[in-house]
Write a protein that holds these residues in place. Structure first.
Motif, mmCIF file in Angstrom:
data_model
loop_
_atom_site.group_PDB
_atom_site.id
_atom_site.type_symbol
_atom_site.label_atom_id
_atom_site.label_comp_id
_atom_site.label_asym_id
_atom_site.label_seq_id
_atom_site.Cartn_x
_atom_site.Cartn_y
_atom_site.Cartn_z
ATOM 1 N N HIS A 167 -14.374 -6.306 1.465
ATOM 2 C CA HIS A 167 -13.523 -6.872 0.413
ATOM 3 C C HIS A 167 -12.826 -5.793 -0.407
ATOM 4 N N LEU A 168 -13.299 -4.540 -0.329
ATOM 5 C CA LEU A 168 -12.686 -3.444 -1.082
ATOM 6 C C LEU A 168 -11.503 -2.812 -0.351
ATOM 7 N N ILE A 169 -11.255 -3.208 0.872
ATOM 8 C CA ILE A 169 -10.123 -2.640 1.598
ATOM 9 C C ILE A 169 -8.824 -3.059 0.914
ATOM 10 N N ALA A 170 -7.958 -2.086 0.678
ATOM 11 C CA ALA A 170 -6.699 -2.370 -0.007
ATOM 12 C C ALA A 170 -5.876 -3.392 0.773
ATOM 13 N N PHE A 171 -5.104 -4.184 0.056
ATOM 14 C CA PHE A 171 -4.164 -5.112 0.690
ATOM 15 C C PHE A 171 -3.085 -4.333 1.432
ATOM 16 N N ALA A 172 -2.593 -3.270 0.790
ATOM 17 C CA ALA A 172 -1.538 -2.457 1.386
ATOM 18 C C ALA A 172 -1.750 -0.991 1.035
ATOM 19 N N ALA A 173 -1.383 -0.111 1.955
ATOM 20 C CA ALA A 173 -1.430 1.335 1.736
ATOM 21 C C ALA A 173 -0.029 1.894 1.949
ATOM 22 N N LEU A 174 0.497 2.562 0.929
ATOM 23 C CA LEU A 174 1.813 3.190 1.015
ATOM 24 C C LEU A 174 1.624 4.694 0.973
ATOM 25 N N CYS A 175 1.852 5.332 2.095
ATOM 26 C CA CYS A 175 1.537 6.756 2.232
ATOM 27 C C CYS A 175 2.830 7.547 2.408
ATOM 28 N N ASP A 176 3.216 8.253 1.372
ATOM 29 C CA ASP A 176 4.470 9.006 1.334
ATOM 30 C C ASP A 176 4.141 10.491 1.237
#
Length: 408
Positions: A167-176
């Motif tokens: 449940h702690l997994i992020a909904f979205a990951a934005l890696c720049d």
């Protein structure tokens, strides 16, 4: 034997130069009010101001909590939640290093389920979904943007504490990768070495079977076909570019490789788990007050040597991923070559070579071994089993800098 595979990841992963600009669109899909968790340094940058302005332009109201501290002291999570609950956020955005991402996860947890953080220490203690988290890393190391883990420090405990739940997994990951360009060489090295250790331990983790209940009862379940894919990708990218990124922080290609390597390593160990190097770092780091990535990387060559007798084939594959020439057919020689390359690479970027250099005192070796041996979720993941005496020998070998002794 049929293929066994398992993976748990965010719903959306966006990677590449400029992907931070996708934040408003991603956030707007989740609601109209966003709590942002970051640290004081990044909150003062023009880049952060630009990101906040983008959210507001997308009609996302923002409340910023900019007091995130390194290692997330558990009491600070309650402060964050108490100061922001009135805002009733519909999502939590973590922007920064691993501590900022972990704070975002913990804040989302308490805002969703209440109670105290200690109620959730351990595995599978989170009762259900939490507020959606968007993770925007500015360093390349922990992989927290894709993992089911939040690590915090508790003043009542000597060791850091983990909360582990899908449940702690992020909904979205934005890696720049552009967000890592100003990361100083020392932090680049420690974070990157942490990521490389994640990948190696995930790839050499024990195979724990194909029982259909395994993933339902354990957050970390050992290596599988999918975690192996991500781990080898991470090793390849970090092996070819970590040293470059440390020497020249303006090298965009190297920065992108290192950030993708950290992301891929997180994808691997977030399901496979880590093992003995991490188990030893928890007590060693608590005693020496040194960075997590520095400690696990210090241990990695010794742990690889300890595990070589049962994982030489995997280590030979690690050598290939590192770009080593595979002359001859002797797998043991190829495995030793991989270990030596990891030692060389870590030395080249300034990683300490022994626990003594890390600052661990000789009279704490047995205590360190005893504490490490007691971290069952990590020890059971190690490919070569331990008893307490074996752990004590390994810790002593890493203290003395005796690589050969760690094989015994």
């Amino acid at each position: 034997m049929t293929i066994f595979a398992a993976i748990r990841l965010p719903r959306e992963i966006l990677f590449g130069k400029g992907q931070r600009h996708a934040l408003p669109a991603v956030a707007a899909k989740l609601g109209k009010r966003a709590l942002i968790c970051t640290d004081e340094r990044f909150a003062a940058t023009a880049t952060f101001a630009e990101m906040v302005a983008g959210l507001k332009a997308a009609s996302v109201e923002v409340l910023v909590y900019s007091a995130v501290q390194p290692d997330v002291p558990q009491e600070t999570v309650a402060v964050c939640v108490n100061q922001t609950r009135h805002f009733a956020p519909e999502m939590v955005i973590g922007i920064g290093g691993g501590s900022c991402l972990d704070m975002a996860k913990c804040a989302a947890l308490l805002l969703s389920h209440g109670g105290e953080l200690k109620d959730y220490y351990g595995e599978f203690k989170v009762p259900g979904p939490i507020l959606p988290v968007i993770a925007v890393p500015t360093t390349a190391g922990t992989g927290s943007e894709v993992t089911p883990v939040a690590v915090i420090s508790d003043s009542e405990r000597t060791l850091k504490v983990g909360i582990s739940s899908p449940h702690l997994i992020a909904f979205a990951a934005l890696c720049d990768p552009e967000l890592t360009m100003t990361c100083p060489p020392g932090l680049t090295a420690i974070a990157g070495a942490d990521a490389l250790t994640h990948a190696i331990e995930a790839f050499t983790a024990a195979r724990r079977g194909t029982d259909h209940t395994l993933a339902q009862n354990n957050v970390f379940i050992g290596k599988s076909a999918l975690t192996d894919h991500f781990a080898l990708l991470a090793i390849k990218l970090l092996g070819r570019s970590l040293e470059k990124a440390c020497k020249d922080g303006s090298d965009e290609d190297a920065r992108a490789d290192v950030m993708m390597g950290a992301l891929a390593a997180g994808c691997a160990f977030g399901t496979a788990g880590t093992a003995a190097a991490h188990a030893i770092q928890y007590p060693a780091g608590a005693l020496t007050h040194t960075a997590h990535g520095l400690g696990v990387a210090t241990m990695m060559p010794y742990v690889m040597t300890y595990n070589q007798s049962v994982a030489s084939a995997e280590m030979a594959e690690i050598g290939k991923a590192l770009g080593l020439e595979a002359s001859g057919t002797n797998i043991e020689d190829h495995a030793k070559g991989a270990i030596e390359e990891i030692r060389r690479l870590f030395a080249a970027i300034g990683i300490t070579s022994t626990l003594a250099d890390l600052g661990l005192s000789a009279d704490k070796l047995d205590w360190t071994a005893e504490q490490a041996f007691g971290i069952d979720r990590l020890i059971k993941n190690n490919p070569r089993p331990f008893d307490l005496d074996a752990m004590k020998r390994l810790v002593r070998a890493a203290y003395d800098g005796d690589l050969a002794a760690s094989a015994i």
